[in-house]
Design a protein around this motif. Structure first.
Motif, PDB file in Angstrom:
ATOM      1  N   GLU A  54      24.196 -27.664  68.517  1.00 62.00           N
ATOM      2  CA  GLU A  54      24.322 -26.439  67.796  1.00 62.00           C
ATOM      3  C   GLU A  54      23.472 -26.740  66.700  1.00 62.00           C
ATOM      4  OE1 GLU A  54      28.378 -28.595  66.905  1.00 62.00           O
ATOM      5  OE2 GLU A  54      26.838 -28.395  68.679  1.00 62.00           O
ATOM      6  N   PHE A  55      23.229 -27.796  66.259  1.00 63.56           N
ATOM      7  CA  PHE A  55      22.394 -28.144  65.004  1.00 63.56           C
ATOM      8  C   PHE A  55      21.042 -27.925  65.222  1.00 63.56           C
ATOM      9  CE2 PHE A  55      26.681 -29.838  63.730  1.00 63.56           C
ATOM     10  CZ  PHE A  55      26.689 -29.477  62.297  1.00 63.56           C
ATOM     11  N   LEU A  56      20.536 -28.015  66.370  1.00 59.04           N
ATOM     12  CA  LEU A  56      19.204 -28.187  66.710  1.00 59.04           C
ATOM     13  C   LEU A  56      18.328 -26.892  65.975  1.00 59.04           C
ATOM     14  CD1 LEU A  56      19.042 -29.942  70.163  1.00 59.04           C
ATOM     15  CD2 LEU A  56      18.614 -30.820  67.762  1.00 59.04           C
ATOM     16  N   PRO A  57      18.974 -25.732  66.211  1.00 57.34           N
ATOM     17  CA  PRO A  57      18.055 -24.823  65.449  1.00 57.34           C
ATOM     18  C   PRO A  57      17.744 -24.812  64.041  1.00 57.34           C
ATOM     19  CG  PRO A  57      19.547 -23.850  67.149  1.00 57.34           C
ATOM     20  CD  PRO A  57      19.932 -25.112  67.057  1.00 57.34           C
ATOM     21  N   HIS A  58      18.663 -25.776  63.353  1.00 49.16           N
ATOM     22  CA  HIS A  58      18.656 -25.665  62.056  1.00 49.16           C
ATOM     23  C   HIS A  58      17.970 -27.160  61.616  1.00 49.16           C
ATOM     24  CE1 HIS A  58      21.388 -22.250  61.903  1.00 49.16           C
ATOM     25  NE2 HIS A  58      22.142 -22.929  62.764  1.00 49.16           N
ATOM     26  N   LYS A  59      17.325 -27.552  62.245  1.00 50.36           N
ATOM     27  CA  LYS A  59      16.856 -29.055  61.939  1.00 50.36           C
ATOM     28  C   LYS A  59      15.848 -28.993  60.716  1.00 50.36           C
ATOM     29  CE  LYS A  59      13.137 -28.711  65.335  1.00 50.36           C
ATOM     30  NZ  LYS A  59      12.632 -29.744  66.569  1.00 50.36           N
ATOM     31  N   ALA A  60      15.224 -27.881  60.443  1.00 49.06           N
ATOM     32  CA  ALA A  60      14.293 -27.678  59.155  1.00 49.06           C
ATOM     33  C   ALA A  60      15.153 -27.686  58.135  1.00 49.06           C
ATOM     34  CB  ALA A  60      13.516 -26.452  59.182  1.00 49.06           C
ATOM     35  N   ASN A  61      16.666 -27.282  58.260  1.00 47.64           N
ATOM     36  CA  ASN A  61      17.411 -27.412  57.065  1.00 47.64           C
ATOM     37  C   ASN A  61      18.191 -28.730  56.928  1.00 47.64           C
ATOM     38  OD1 ASN A  61      17.187 -24.180  58.164  1.00 47.64           O
ATOM     39  ND2 ASN A  61      16.859 -24.326  56.113  1.00 47.64           N
ATOM     40  N   ILE A  62      17.989 -29.604  57.786  1.00 47.51           N
ATOM     41  CA  ILE A  62      18.768 -30.927  57.467  1.00 47.51           C
ATOM     42  C   ILE A  62      17.771 -32.146  57.300  1.00 47.51           C
ATOM     43  CG2 ILE A  62      20.127 -32.440  59.248  1.00 47.51           C
ATOM     44  CD1 ILE A  62      20.788 -30.002  60.814  1.00 47.51           C
ATOM     45  N   GLN A  63      18.421 -32.944  56.270  1.00 52.76           N
ATOM     46  CA  GLN A  63      17.814 -34.349  56.281  1.00 52.76           C
ATOM     47  C   GLN A  63      18.937 -35.170  56.391  1.00 52.76           C
ATOM     48  OE1 GLN A  63      15.696 -34.894  52.175  1.00 52.76           O
ATOM     49  NE2 GLN A  63      16.621 -32.783  51.908  1.00 52.76           N
ATOM     50  N   GLN A  64      18.341 -36.418  56.651  1.00 53.48           N
ATOM     51  CA  GLN A  64      19.207 -37.569  57.272  1.00 53.48           C
ATOM     52  C   GLN A  64      18.950 -39.006  56.447  1.00 53.48           C
ATOM     53  OE1 GLN A  64      19.757 -38.137  61.799  1.00 53.48           O
ATOM     54  NE2 GLN A  64      18.489 -36.074  61.998  1.00 53.48           N
ATOM     55  N   PHE A  65      19.979 -39.558  55.879  1.00 51.85           N
ATOM     56  CA  PHE A  65      19.650 -40.804  55.294  1.00 51.85           C
ATOM     57  C   PHE A  65      20.868 -41.908  55.958  1.00 51.85           C
ATOM     58  CE2 PHE A  65      17.973 -37.908  52.353  1.00 51.85           C
ATOM     59  CZ  PHE A  65      16.846 -38.366  52.017  1.00 51.85           C
ATOM     60  N   PRO A  66      20.755 -42.438  57.089  1.00 50.07           N
ATOM     61  CA  PRO A  66      21.714 -43.220  57.879  1.00 50.07           C
ATOM     62  C   PRO A  66      21.861 -44.557  56.884  1.00 50.07           C
ATOM     63  CG  PRO A  66      19.609 -43.543  59.019  1.00 50.07           C
ATOM     64  CD  PRO A  66      19.609 -42.260  57.881  1.00 50.07           C
ATOM     65  N   MET A  67      23.151 -44.911  56.784  1.00 50.83           N
ATOM     66  CA  MET A  67      23.636 -46.162  56.025  1.00 50.83           C
ATOM     67  C   MET A  67      24.914 -46.643  56.569  1.00 50.83           C
ATOM     68  SD  MET A  67      22.904 -44.933  51.874  1.00 50.83           S
ATOM     69  CE  MET A  67      21.477 -44.379  51.504  1.00 50.83           C
ATOM     70  N   GLU A  68      25.130 -47.803  56.321  1.00 52.11           N
ATOM     71  CA  GLU A  68      26.410 -48.213  57.129  1.00 52.11           C
ATOM     72  C   GLU A  68      27.500 -48.533  56.003  1.00 52.11           C
ATOM     73  OE1 GLU A  68      27.011 -49.082  60.329  1.00 52.11           O
ATOM     74  OE2 GLU A  68      25.015 -48.296  61.088  1.00 52.11           O
ATOM     75  N   ASP A  69      27.343 -49.063  55.002  1.00 53.08           N
ATOM     76  CA  ASP A  69      28.171 -49.285  54.020  1.00 53.08           C
ATOM     77  C   ASP A  69      28.678 -47.925  53.193  1.00 53.08           C
ATOM     78  OD1 ASP A  69      29.349 -51.636  52.200  1.00 53.08           O
ATOM     79  OD2 ASP A  69      28.547 -49.983  50.690  1.00 53.08           O
ATOM     80  N   GLU A  70      30.168 -47.998  53.124  1.00 55.14           N
ATOM     81  CA  GLU A  70      30.464 -46.522  52.461  1.00 55.14           C
ATOM     82  C   GLU A  70      30.136 -46.639  50.917  1.00 55.14           C
ATOM     83  OE1 GLU A  70      34.713 -45.943  53.412  1.00 55.14           O
ATOM     84  OE2 GLU A  70      34.253 -45.314  55.419  1.00 55.14           O
ATOM     85  N   ASP A  71      30.326 -47.531  50.463  1.00 51.94           N
ATOM     86  CA  ASP A  71      30.025 -47.668  48.951  1.00 51.94           C
ATOM     87  C   ASP A  71      28.662 -47.627  48.510  1.00 51.94           C
ATOM     88  OD1 ASP A  71      32.594 -48.157  47.511  1.00 51.94           O
ATOM     89  OD2 ASP A  71      32.387 -50.344  48.125  1.00 51.94           O
TER      90      ASP A  71
END
Length: 302
Positions: free
Chosen positions: A62-79
């Motif tokens: 359901e997020f695919l139509p909004h991919k232009a409005n989404i950025q991603q910064f994957p990280m493992e550590d919570e802090d």
């Protein structure tokens, strides 16, 4: 600005503004947070910056139509994730924060960092909630059901200030703020009631600007003009309070959860005092509540 009296009107107001706010959500992979974010994207008032754990978009197409409005910064550590999200705000790349599955301690450690955080020197952190109920014809704001156990006089003053600011953001030009106790009598046995009397006097003297502040009053008389009349109480609140300031966290938290369960109220809440709103919903809050919290943050944030 027209006064906002319901969550439906709040969302309509944000749509009319045609200005997307950028929310940095930390580990927003749980179903209720994803529901809120998707609904915000559909409503058109947010862009989403995922930091930390990233959702599986194969399972959430359901997020695919909004991919232009989404950025991603994957990280493992919570802090690290929380610190990065805070940095985005400090650098003007995000407008407010939202907690996902990150632990609250990790998030607040980054938010409250004295050198790199979001709490200006001298400010206090407090939570302001807002409820929409079938029994009241407008939104009702209240503080603080989650952060400050027993407010000092100075902390209570900040709570009043932030509550006025939030009410103003909702188009309430002269908010009526009721200071809540179990009685309208002032007694040194209950220090909060003495603070209330002082704050009420300051309001009458104009210290708080365009706001009506009075107390101590109980909840019923604060929101029920007939009850106030029956009890013979003379107050400028007149049973039409826009906001309630509770004596302590226990009272406010009980009120919050009672409204939710027994009153079936729609509710939202944000942290105030920081340089931007922070959405830190309770684990028991559903997706709708988190969505309305996003909307609240979007209208309060500058």
């Amino acid at each position: 600005m027209e006064r906002i009296k319901s969550f439906k009107q709040l969302v309509s107001h944000l749509n009319e503004m045609e200005q997307r706010k950028r929310v940095a959500v930390i580990s927003g992979t749980d179903e209720s947070t994803l529901y809120a974010l998707h609904r915000g994207l559909e409503a058109g008032f947010i862009d989403v910056i995922f930091v930390g754990q990233i959702p599986d978009f194969e399972k959430h197409q359901e997020f695919l139509p909004h991919k232009a409005n989404i950025q991603q910064f994957p990280m493992e550590d919570e802090d690290e994730s929380a610190q990065f999200a805070v940095t985005l705000v400090r650098e003007g790349k995000a407008d407010f924060l939202m907690k996902g599955l990150v632990h609250t301690d990790n998030l607040l450690r980054a938010v409250l960092d004295k050198e790199k955080g979001l709490l200006p020197a001298g400010n206090i952190l407090t939570l302001i909630a807002v409820a929409e109920t079938a029994a009241y014809d407008k939104l009702l704001f209240f503080s603080d059901p989650a952060v400050i156990p027993v407010p000092t006089r100075k902390q209570r003053e900040w709570q009043v200030k932030y509550t006025i600011d939030v009410c103003n953001a909702f188009g309430i030009e002269e908010p009526r703020i009721s200071l809540i106790h179990f009685t309208e009598k002032v007694s040194e046995k209950f220090p909060c009631s003495v603070d209330y009397a002082d704050l009420s006097q300051e309001s009458r003297e104009g210290k708080w600007g365009k706001a009506i502040i009075d107390g101590p009053l109980d909840v019923r008389t604060s929101v029920d003009s007939e009850a106030m009349e029956v009890k013979g109480i003379k107050s400028p609140i007149a049973g039409r309070a826009d906001a309630l300031i509770f004596s302590d966290l226990e009272a406010a938290n009980a009120f919050y959860k009672t409204l939710s369960f027994f009153g079936e109220a729609k509710q939202a809440c944000i942290l105030c005092g920081t340089s931007c709103p922070v959405v830190v919903s309770s684990r028991g809050d559903d997706g709708e509540s988190k969505f309305y919290s996003l909307a609240m943050a979007a209208v309060v944030g500058k």
